[in-house]
Enzyme design. Structure first.
Site, PDB file in Angstrom:
ATOM      1  CE1 TYR A 287      35.773  38.972  45.248  1.00 18.24           C
ATOM      2  CE2 TYR A 287      37.491  39.615  43.703  1.00 18.24           C
ATOM      3  CZ  TYR A 287      37.083  39.306  44.991  1.00 18.24           C
ATOM      4  OH  TYR A 287      37.999  39.347  46.015  1.00 18.24           O
TER       5      TYR A 287
ATOM      6  CG  HIS B 123      37.019  33.710  48.168  1.00 16.68           C
ATOM      7  ND1 HIS B 123      36.339  34.245  47.106  1.00 16.68           N
ATOM      8  CD2 HIS B 123      37.405  34.783  48.918  1.00 16.68           C
ATOM      9  CE1 HIS B 123      36.321  35.559  47.207  1.00 16.68           C
ATOM     10  NE2 HIS B 123      36.955  35.911  48.308  1.00 16.68           N
TER      11      HIS B 123
END
Length: 278
Positions: free
Chosen positions: A53, A111
């Site tokens: 991010y 992730h």
């Protein structure tokens, strides 16, 4: 009208607040910091970020600025797919902690089961990080049952949570059943279907019935399913609207109507996603 309950505190399950703030697709460090600070001072206690991010520093700044003790915050991040080799997991997690300005995270995720991911190599590094006190819990994200089987072969009961896309048009029945049987928590990302809940007539009808917003209906439905939601929001008004979903109790008719939605639509499906998503 909806039945109301207090939103002074977020309910907690297995030590994890069952509602939080997502920060995906927000790499403006000051905006992230402001959003995190606003959310924490409103009552949020679960903040979710990830290496990819690009906003861990902003998240850390927001936590530092908020008038909330670090030990009262459940902080989660995720290791990105090129960093899932054993040594890279450890090195990149330490970099994340530095950016976040914290000595530990409450939860660190794999992730995706993609890129450099190898169940034994990757998860053994996570186990070492947990043993060293740098992470409190081990999570996985975007795992299907076969990936969870392999992870549990390595970690046993240390697989705490699986974070997946979930909302009224992606209800994840099979995964919910698997995780319930395996005592694995589920966390929903994109719980508002990236704004798609506004275009779901069933959700809109229920929102009108209770005089609330469509996002609140989706978030309340997830909570009824025992799923933790982490909706992304940047403005204080959206952060507050999502927060107010904690006061909404859907009735059986509402739940059954959402469960009966026939449309299935996945918002996130990258090329490296699980083969079963194709």
């Amino acid at each position: 009208m909806s039945q109301q309950q207090s939103t002074d505190e977020v309910p907690v399950r297995d030590g994890m607040p069952v509602f939080g703030l997502g920060t995906w697709e927000n790499d403006d460090q000051q905006q992230v910091a402001d959003s995190v600070q606003s959310a924490l001072e409103m009552g949020y206690r679960h903040i979710d970020t990830a290496q990819i991010y690009g906003n861990e520093e902003g998240v850390g700044d927001g936590i530092a600025a908020a008038d909330v003790p670090r030990e009262d915050i459940f902080l989660a991040s995720k290791v990105w797919i090129p960093k899932l080799g054993h040594d890279d997991v450890i090195a990149s997690t330490k970099e994340s902690l530095e950016k976040l300005g914290t000595e530990y995270v409450d939860l660190m995720y794999v992730h995706w089961p993609a890129g450099a991911y190898d169940a034994e190599e990757t998860l053994s590094a996570f186990a070492e990080l947990k043993e060293d006190g740098l992470i409190e819990r081990i999570g996985v994200s975007n795992f299907e049952p076969e990936h969870l089987d392999a992870a549990r072969d390595v970690l046993g009961d240390d697989v705490f949570v699986n974070q997946v896309e979930m909302h009224p048009q992606l209800r994840q029945e099979a995964l919910r059943e698997y995780c319930a049987d395996a005592d694995i928590e589920l966390v929903a990302y994109s719980p508002l279907a990236r704004g798609g809940v506004f275009e779901m007539p069933t959700v809109s009808d229920i929102a009108d019935k209770h005089d609330v917003s469509e996002p609140q209906v989706s978030l309340a439905w997830l909570r009824e399913k025992g799923v933790t939601a982490i909706p992304k929001a940047t403005s204080e008004s959206h952060i507050r609207d999502n927060w107010e979903s904690l006061a909404l109790e859907l009735d059986d008719e509402d739940i059954e109507a959402i469960d009966a939605i026939e449309t299935t639509e996945r918002c996130v499906n990258p090329d490296f996603g699980p083969d079963s998503w194709a």
